[in-house]
Write a protein that holds these residues in place. Structure first.
Motif, PDB file in Angstrom:
ATOM      1  N   ARG A  51       0.786  -1.056  -0.098  1.00  0.00           N
ATOM      2  CA  ARG A  51       0.011   0.033   0.093  1.00  0.00           C
ATOM      3  C   ARG A  51       0.735   1.324  -0.123  1.00  0.00           C
ATOM      4  N   LEU A  52       2.177   0.856   0.196  1.00  0.00           N
ATOM      5  CA  LEU A  52       2.975   2.229   0.250  1.00  0.00           C
ATOM      6  C   LEU A  52       3.806   2.492  -1.072  1.00  0.00           C
ATOM      7  N   ARG A  53       3.318   1.928  -2.049  1.00  0.00           N
ATOM      8  CA  ARG A  53       3.736   2.200  -3.442  1.00  0.00           C
ATOM      9  C   ARG A  53       2.733   2.532  -4.634  1.00  0.00           C
ATOM     10  N   LYS A  54       2.825   3.175  -5.466  1.00  0.00           N
ATOM     11  CA  LYS A  54       2.022   3.327  -6.548  1.00  0.00           C
ATOM     12  C   LYS A  54       2.003   2.130  -7.366  1.00  0.00           C
ATOM     13  N   THR A  55       1.030   1.698  -8.280  1.00  0.00           N
ATOM     14  CA  THR A  55       1.053   0.397  -9.005  1.00  0.00           C
ATOM     15  C   THR A  55       2.416   0.080  -9.696  1.00  0.00           C
ATOM     16  N   ALA A  56       2.708  -1.042  -9.244  1.00  0.00           N
ATOM     17  CA  ALA A  56       4.037  -1.286  -9.672  1.00  0.00           C
ATOM     18  C   ALA A  56       4.123  -2.894 -10.294  1.00  0.00           C
ATOM     19  N   ARG A  57       5.330  -3.223 -10.946  1.00  0.00           N
ATOM     20  CA  ARG A  57       5.389  -4.570 -11.390  1.00  0.00           C
ATOM     21  C   ARG A  57       6.275  -5.219 -10.684  1.00  0.00           C
ATOM     22  N   VAL A  58       5.828  -6.395  -9.781  1.00  0.00           N
ATOM     23  CA  VAL A  58       6.524  -6.816  -8.575  1.00  0.00           C
ATOM     24  C   VAL A  58       6.707  -8.230  -8.938  1.00  0.00           C
ATOM     25  N   GLY A  59       8.172  -8.693  -8.796  1.00  0.00           N
ATOM     26  CA  GLY A  59       8.340 -10.010  -8.764  1.00  0.00           C
ATOM     27  C   GLY A  59       8.579 -10.879  -7.575  1.00  0.00           C
ATOM     28  N   VAL A  60       7.872 -12.038  -7.448  1.00  0.00           N
ATOM     29  CA  VAL A  60       7.689 -12.736  -6.324  1.00  0.00           C
ATOM     30  C   VAL A  60       7.983 -14.112  -6.726  1.00  0.00           C
ATOM     31  N   PRO A  61       8.946 -14.924  -5.679  1.00  0.00           N
ATOM     32  CA  PRO A  61       9.444 -16.042  -5.398  1.00  0.00           C
ATOM     33  C   PRO A  61       8.228 -17.241  -6.054  1.00  0.00           C
ATOM     34  N   SER A  62       8.679 -18.053  -7.104  1.00  0.00           N
ATOM     35  CA  SER A  62       7.692 -19.232  -7.349  1.00  0.00           C
ATOM     36  C   SER A  62       8.676 -20.451  -7.429  1.00  0.00           C
ATOM     37  N   PRO A  63       8.617 -21.228  -6.438  1.00  0.00           N
ATOM     38  CA  PRO A  63       7.455 -21.387  -5.317  1.00  0.00           C
ATOM     39  C   PRO A  63       7.818 -20.245  -4.188  1.00  0.00           C
TER      40      PRO A  63
END
Length: 335
Positions: free
Chosen positions: A90-102
């Protein structure tokens, strides 16, 4: 390897008891990565229960010393790292975020719920994806694979992100029970955020206590979202003493290392192949993972099941009796 979680979290003991018709008291719960050897909480003074918490109680200074937080970074005690990871998006404007998978699903869910574009990435895909990311989330060591990221790699990724105003968010919930190096001492650099927890290594998951280290503006904004008295007075009191107990922490590391070696021996003897760099759990990939999970559940042993490919995560048994119980149960299965 891509692992898709069947359930969001381990520790669903009551649900397992209902499903298999076995009383909760009869189960051996190995479904979480929480240490079975907890920091010994002393008796709390009555005033700790009777008074509201105060931010100038010395806890922040204790946490700064514990993590060697540099003067240029802020340090915010939080009611569990879960609270911080849920609010950070909620502290950033709309962004492209990489998350770990798995990886721990709550990271991806939190960024999705805040309207961000989430990009699941394996370890091998991160370098290629980084130029198009605004934020990268890493779990170090990863949950559930136990993969440990080298500090130099994380710092290189951070530099690329920070150069364009991006963030590297590193969840170090399992770090103390590994040979990994914390980035908390490097958080005086812009765009570097570290999350820590008392739940796993200290075995105090029910306390809901953790800390976020990072830029002052980010920590201040998160504190505003959390509001007053976010951490209970008992949680603050216990956390301040636990993080200062260096002798216990050193003994705990050795205790967990030996417990993990014993667990690896049990699993290997049963034909499973334990992997991962965390001393709090082992992941075993197996074609018959679901059948093994069910076979153990019939014997009131709860482990965590993942799909695609099938895998099981085993937490640490807490004593010799529990180790023997797991060994005997594994011997009955067609592994």
């Amino acid at each position: 390897m891509s692992v898709i979680e069947r359930e969001h979290h381990g520790g669903r003991l009551h649900e397992a008891a209902r499903r298999w018709g076995i009383p909760v008291s009869d189960w051996l719960d190995l479904s979480t990565g929480i240490s079975p050897f907890a920091w010994p909480v002393p008796t709390l003074p009555a005033s700790v229960w009777q008074r509201l918490p105060e931010e100038d109680d010395g806890l922040t200074a204790c946490c700064r010393h514990w993590l060697a937080v540099p003067a240029g970074a802020a340090c915010l005690p939080v009611p569990g790292s879960q609270a911080a990871l849920q609010l950070l998006p909620r502290l950033r404007k709309t962004a492209r975020v990489g998350v770990p998978s798995p990886g721990y699903r709550e990271h991806a869910l939190a960024w999705q719920r805040a309207g961000h574009e989430v990009v699941p990435l394996s370890v091998e895909q991160i370098d290629g994806a980084l130029p198009d990311l605004d934020v990268l989330v890493c779990i170090n060591p990863n949950n559930p694979t136990g993969h440990l990221y080298p500090q130099d790699t994380l710092l290189r990724w951070h530099q690329q992100l920070a150069a364009k105003g991006g963030w590297l968010v590193v969840d170090e919930a399992f770090l103390e029970a590994s040979d990994g190096e914390s980035l908390a001492a490097r958080c005086d650099q812009p765009g570097l955020i570290v999350l820590r927890s008392l739940g796993k290594f200290f075995g105090l998951a029910g306390l809901r206590a953790g800390v976020m280290v990072g830029p002052a503006a980010v920590c201040e904004a998160l504190a505003d979202l959390l509001g007053p008295w976010a951490m209970s007075h008992p949680a603050r009191w216990v956390m301040a003493r636990a993080v200062q107990d260096r002798d216990w922490q050193q003994r705990q590391r050795e205790c967990l290392r030996q417990a993990r070696l014993r667990l690896d021996g049990l699993l290997s003897a049963a034909g499973l192949l334990p992997q991962g760099d965390s001393d709090l759990f082992a992941l075993c990939v197996h074609d018959e993972a679901e059948a093994i999970r069910d076979g153990l559940a019939r014997q009131a042993i709860l482990v965590r099941h993942f799909e695609q490919p099938g895998a099981l995560r085993f937490g640490l048994p807490g004593n010799e009796s529990e180790e023997q119980r797991l060994l005997l149960a594994l011997q009955t299965l067609p592994v």
